[in-house]
Design a protein around this motif. Structure first.
Motif, PDB file in Angstrom:
ATOM      1  N   PHE A 217       0.826  -1.208   0.000  1.00 62.99           N
ATOM      2  CA  PHE A 217       0.000   0.000   0.000  1.00 62.99           C
ATOM      3  C   PHE A 217       0.861   1.259   0.000  1.00 62.99           C
ATOM      4  CE2 PHE A 217      -2.649  -3.299   1.922  1.00 62.99           C
ATOM      5  CZ  PHE A 217      -3.752  -3.226   1.081  1.00 62.99           C
ATOM      6  N   SER A 218       0.351   2.283  -0.690  1.00 59.78           N
ATOM      7  CA  SER A 218       1.095   3.531  -0.855  1.00 59.78           C
ATOM      8  C   SER A 218       0.147   4.717  -0.949  1.00 59.78           C
ATOM      9  CB  SER A 218       1.935   3.481  -2.143  1.00 59.78           C
ATOM     10  OG  SER A 218       2.848   2.408  -2.136  1.00 59.78           O
ATOM     11  N   SER A 219       0.499   5.802  -0.282  1.00 63.07           N
ATOM     12  CA  SER A 219      -0.266   7.041  -0.449  1.00 63.07           C
ATOM     13  C   SER A 219       0.430   8.011  -1.390  1.00 63.07           C
ATOM     14  CB  SER A 219      -0.527   7.709   0.906  1.00 63.07           C
ATOM     15  OG  SER A 219       0.674   8.011   1.581  1.00 63.07           O
ATOM     16  N   ASP A 220       1.712   7.725  -1.723  1.00 55.01           N
ATOM     17  CA  ASP A 220       2.447   8.581  -2.663  1.00 55.01           C
ATOM     18  C   ASP A 220       2.401  10.035  -2.197  1.00 55.01           C
ATOM     19  OD1 ASP A 220       3.875   9.331  -4.909  1.00 55.01           O
ATOM     20  OD2 ASP A 220       2.539   8.344  -6.332  1.00 55.01           O
ATOM     21  N   ALA A 221       2.611  10.220  -0.902  1.00 49.92           N
ATOM     22  CA  ALA A 221       2.459  11.546  -0.301  1.00 49.92           C
ATOM     23  C   ALA A 221       3.562  12.505  -0.749  1.00 49.92           C
ATOM     24  CB  ALA A 221       2.449  11.438   1.217  1.00 49.92           C
ATOM     25  N   HIS A 222       3.121  13.702  -1.153  1.00 50.14           N
ATOM     26  CA  HIS A 222       4.018  14.814  -1.444  1.00 50.14           C
ATOM     27  C   HIS A 222       3.727  15.984  -0.501  1.00 50.14           C
ATOM     28  CE1 HIS A 222       4.536  12.517  -5.161  1.00 50.14           C
ATOM     29  NE2 HIS A 222       5.577  13.270  -5.470  1.00 50.14           N
ATOM     30  N   SER A 223       2.829  15.764   0.458  1.00 50.57           N
ATOM     31  CA  SER A 223       2.518  16.763   1.482  1.00 50.57           C
ATOM     32  C   SER A 223       1.998  16.025   2.709  1.00 50.57           C
ATOM     33  CB  SER A 223       1.463  17.752   0.980  1.00 50.57           C
ATOM     34  OG  SER A 223       0.200  17.112   0.842  1.00 50.57           O
ATOM     35  N   LEU A 224       1.970  16.706   3.843  1.00 50.04           N
ATOM     36  CA  LEU A 224       1.543  16.066   5.085  1.00 50.04           C
ATOM     37  C   LEU A 224       0.092  15.607   5.017  1.00 50.04           C
ATOM     38  CD1 LEU A 224       3.210  18.441   7.712  1.00 50.04           C
ATOM     39  CD2 LEU A 224       4.064  16.274   6.802  1.00 50.04           C
ATOM     40  N   GLU A 225      -0.748  16.381   4.308  1.00 49.92           N
ATOM     41  CA  GLU A 225      -2.163  16.033   4.207  1.00 49.92           C
ATOM     42  C   GLU A 225      -2.380  14.730   3.444  1.00 49.92           C
ATOM     43  OE1 GLU A 225      -0.870  18.969   3.288  1.00 49.92           O
ATOM     44  OE2 GLU A 225      -1.488  20.127   5.060  1.00 49.92           O
ATOM     45  N   GLN A 226      -1.398  14.339   2.653  1.00 48.38           N
ATOM     46  CA  GLN A 226      -1.540  13.146   1.821  1.00 48.38           C
ATOM     47  C   GLN A 226      -1.013  11.880   2.494  1.00 48.38           C
ATOM     48  OE1 GLN A 226       0.483  14.295  -1.785  1.00 48.38           O
ATOM     49  NE2 GLN A 226      -1.102  15.776  -2.356  1.00 48.38           N
ATOM     50  N   VAL A 227      -0.373  12.000   3.636  1.00 56.23           N
ATOM     51  CA  VAL A 227       0.126  10.823   4.342  1.00 56.23           C
ATOM     52  C   VAL A 227      -1.061   9.930   4.726  1.00 56.23           C
ATOM     53  CG1 VAL A 227       1.292   9.982   6.415  1.00 56.23           C
ATOM     54  CG2 VAL A 227       2.167  12.005   5.220  1.00 56.23           C
ATOM     55  N   GLY A 228      -0.988   8.668   4.353  1.00 60.21           N
ATOM     56  CA  GLY A 228      -2.056   7.738   4.686  1.00 60.21           C
ATOM     57  C   GLY A 228      -3.373   8.021   3.980  1.00 60.21           C
ATOM     58  N   PHE A 229      -3.328   8.800   2.923  1.00 57.49           N
ATOM     59  CA  PHE A 229      -4.538   9.241   2.227  1.00 57.49           C
ATOM     60  C   PHE A 229      -5.396   8.058   1.774  1.00 57.49           C
ATOM     61  CE2 PHE A 229      -6.656  10.520  -1.767  1.00 57.49           C
ATOM     62  CZ  PHE A 229      -7.409  11.592  -1.304  1.00 57.49           C
ATOM     63  N   SER A 230      -6.653   8.041   2.190  1.00 55.76           N
ATOM     64  CA  SER A 230      -7.642   7.031   1.779  1.00 55.76           C
ATOM     65  C   SER A 230      -7.125   5.603   1.963  1.00 55.76           C
ATOM     66  CB  SER A 230      -8.071   7.258   0.324  1.00 55.76           C
ATOM     67  OG  SER A 230      -8.804   8.449   0.202  1.00 55.76           O
ATOM     68  N   TYR A 231      -6.374   5.391   3.028  1.00 51.26           N
ATOM     69  CA  TYR A 231      -5.823   4.059   3.294  1.00 51.26           C
ATOM     70  C   TYR A 231      -6.926   3.022   3.451  1.00 51.26           C
ATOM     71  CZ  TYR A 231      -3.173   0.327   5.547  1.00 51.26           C
ATOM     72  OH  TYR A 231      -2.613  -0.885   5.852  1.00 51.26           O
ATOM     73  N   ASP A 232      -7.976   3.388   4.178  1.00 50.71           N
ATOM     74  CA  ASP A 232      -9.057   2.429   4.419  1.00 50.71           C
ATOM     75  C   ASP A 232      -9.754   2.027   3.125  1.00 50.71           C
ATOM     76  OD1 ASP A 232      -8.496   2.430   7.106  1.00 50.71           O
ATOM     77  OD2 ASP A 232     -10.029   3.899   7.623  1.00 50.71           O
ATOM     78  N   LEU A 233      -9.867   2.964   2.199  1.00 51.23           N
ATOM     79  CA  LEU A 233     -10.483   2.648   0.907  1.00 51.23           C
ATOM     80  C   LEU A 233      -9.612   1.644   0.139  1.00 51.23           C
ATOM     81  CD1 LEU A 233     -12.776   3.253  -1.092  1.00 51.23           C
ATOM     82  CD2 LEU A 233     -11.385   5.107  -2.006  1.00 51.23           C
ATOM     83  N   ALA A 234      -8.313   1.859   0.189  1.00 51.14           N
ATOM     84  CA  ALA A 234      -7.388   0.961  -0.510  1.00 51.14           C
ATOM     85  C   ALA A 234      -7.433  -0.445   0.072  1.00 51.14           C
ATOM     86  CB  ALA A 234      -5.968   1.519  -0.438  1.00 51.14           C
ATOM     87  N   THR A 235      -7.399  -0.544   1.391  1.00 46.01           N
ATOM     88  CA  THR A 235      -7.417  -1.873   2.007  1.00 46.01           C
ATOM     89  C   THR A 235      -8.769  -2.547   1.832  1.00 46.01           C
ATOM     90  OG1 THR A 235      -7.912  -0.860   4.166  1.00 46.01           O
ATOM     91  CG2 THR A 235      -5.602  -1.362   3.682  1.00 46.01           C
ATOM     92  N   SER A 236      -9.834  -1.773   1.839  1.00 49.41           N
ATOM     93  CA  SER A 236     -11.161  -2.356   1.630  1.00 49.41           C
ATOM     94  C   SER A 236     -11.275  -2.969   0.242  1.00 49.41           C
ATOM     95  CB  SER A 236     -12.252  -1.301   1.820  1.00 49.41           C
ATOM     96  OG  SER A 236     -12.312  -0.872   3.164  1.00 49.41           O
ATOM     97  N   LEU A 237     -10.776  -2.242  -0.769  1.00 51.30           N
ATOM     98  CA  LEU A 237     -10.813  -2.775  -2.127  1.00 51.30           C
ATOM     99  C   LEU A 237      -9.979  -4.053  -2.217  1.00 51.30           C
ATOM    100  CD1 LEU A 237     -11.531  -2.654  -5.128  1.00 51.30           C
ATOM    101  CD2 LEU A 237      -9.518  -1.200  -5.464  1.00 51.30           C
ATOM    102  N   ALA A 238      -8.792  -4.022  -1.622  1.00 48.84           N
ATOM    103  CA  ALA A 238      -7.922  -5.196  -1.673  1.00 48.84           C
ATOM    104  C   ALA A 238      -8.605  -6.405  -1.032  1.00 48.84           C
ATOM    105  CB  ALA A 238      -6.597  -4.895  -0.983  1.00 48.84           C
ATOM    106  N   LYS A 239      -9.278  -6.195   0.087  1.00 48.63           N
ATOM    107  CA  LYS A 239      -9.974  -7.296   0.757  1.00 48.63           C
ATOM    108  C   LYS A 239     -11.141  -7.809  -0.082  1.00 48.63           C
ATOM    109  CE  LYS A 239      -8.745  -5.908   5.470  1.00 48.63           C
ATOM    110  NZ  LYS A 239      -9.241  -5.282   6.736  1.00 48.63           N
ATOM    111  N   GLU A 240     -11.849  -6.887  -0.722  1.00 44.03           N
ATOM    112  CA  GLU A 240     -12.959  -7.297  -1.578  1.00 44.03           C
ATOM    113  C   GLU A 240     -12.476  -8.178  -2.728  1.00 44.03           C
ATOM    114  OE1 GLU A 240     -14.975  -3.823  -2.913  1.00 44.03           O
ATOM    115  OE2 GLU A 240     -15.472  -3.142  -0.879  1.00 44.03           O
ATOM    116  N   VAL A 241     -11.296  -7.859  -3.253  1.00 41.54           N
ATOM    117  CA  VAL A 241     -10.729  -8.629  -4.354  1.00 41.54           C
ATOM    118  C   VAL A 241     -10.245 -10.000  -3.867  1.00 41.54           C
ATOM    119  CG1 VAL A 241      -8.777  -8.703  -5.970  1.00 41.54           C
ATOM    120  CG2 VAL A 241     -10.162  -6.630  -5.759  1.00 41.54           C
ATOM    121  N   GLY A 242      -9.846 -10.079  -2.587  1.00 40.74           N
ATOM    122  CA  GLY A 242      -9.422 -11.351  -2.024  1.00 40.74           C
ATOM    123  C   GLY A 242      -8.116 -11.328  -1.254  1.00 40.74           C
TER     124      GLY A 242
END
Length: 259
Positions: A217-242
């Motif tokens: 998983f990666s947020s590709d942060a270039h600013s502090l506001e982007q650290v961990g950006f939408s992490y839960d959405l990313a992990t949820s999609l990954a879990k849905e896929v399997g």
């Protein structure tokens, strides 16, 4: 475990915030493993990357932070390397890092994802551009030089979409990624771009899962506001896929942990 392996520093010349601030924000968010992967230096497009003469300072920054924060968070050290034959440097490719991310940002030296050069999309065959992109991705994987594939379908950033099925266009690249034992990052930066979706798309992530390609998983942060950006959405999609496990690294050795 919460993992975020693709993040930048001000040394790339297009990010904001100190290393300490990024790490402190990651700790606040409960991230367990946080990786810095600065845009690696090369003799092309120098403005958007670390300079060769700053490699040691960057190394010292991250390894110093790793020691300083070792009781609070696991800090990893890496580079995001542009796959551009003839311009990649052995000082980067042989560096003592935890991992190298291989990314495609250029097609025939055209920076297709940079808003400054969006005019390059005009009067071009979109399907041919996509084909060239995935051919470059396939070559990058076959080079055997990298551990992680950066933002697999970055080519979609400005919503210039092909007529062909993207899964077919990406098929050979995904096979090469599998054969090269690489990891695919689920990168949330696309949610901040015109395309408005994760890299890779759900369809491509499903193809990767079918091939048993590991993810991270990666947020590709270039600013502090982007650290961990939408992490839960990313992990949820990954879990849905399997997926149930994600990759982390130490000295180029990969481990899989439950996320």
């Amino acid at each position: 475990m919460r993992i975020d392996l693709h993040n930048h520093t001000t040394r790339c010349n297009h990010a904001e915030g100190t290393v300490d601030e990024y790490i402190q924000r990651a700790i606040e968010l409960g991230i367990d493993i946080y990786g810095f992967s600065e845009h690696a230096p090369m003799d092309f497009d120098p403005h958007y990357r670390l300079a060769f003469e700053e490699m040691q300072a960057y190394t010292d920054d991250i390894l110093g932070a790793k020691e300083q924060y070792k009781n609070d968070i696991d800090i990893l050290f890496g580079y995001e390397v542009d796959y551009l034959p003839g311009h990649m440097d052995d000082k980067v490719l042989s560096a003592k890092v935890d991992y190298l991310i291989g990314s495609i940002h250029f097609i025939d030296k055209w920076s297709f994802d940079n808003p400054e050069f969006i005019a390059g999309w005009k009067n071009k065959n979109i399907d041919e551009i996509w084909q060239a992109y995935f051919e470059a991705t396939e070559a990058m994987a076959k080079s055997g030089k990298f551990d992680i594939v950066g933002h697999l379908d970055l080519i979609k950033v400005f919503k210039f979409m092909p007529k062909q099925d993207v899964r077919i266009l990406a098929r050979n690249a995904l096979q090469a990624i599998k054969s090269s034992n690489m990891v695919l990052e689920v990168n949330t930066a696309g949610l901040r771009k015109p395309i408005g979706e994760l890299y890779p798309s759900r369809g491509l992530l499903e193809e990767a899962y079918a091939l048993d390609i590991p993810i991270t998983f990666s947020s590709d942060a270039h600013s502090l506001e982007q650290v961990g950006f939408s992490y839960d959405l990313a992990t949820s999609l990954a879990k849905e896929v399997g997926y149930t496990k994600a990759a982390t690294f130490q000295g180029r050795d990969r481990q899989l942990v439950t996320f």
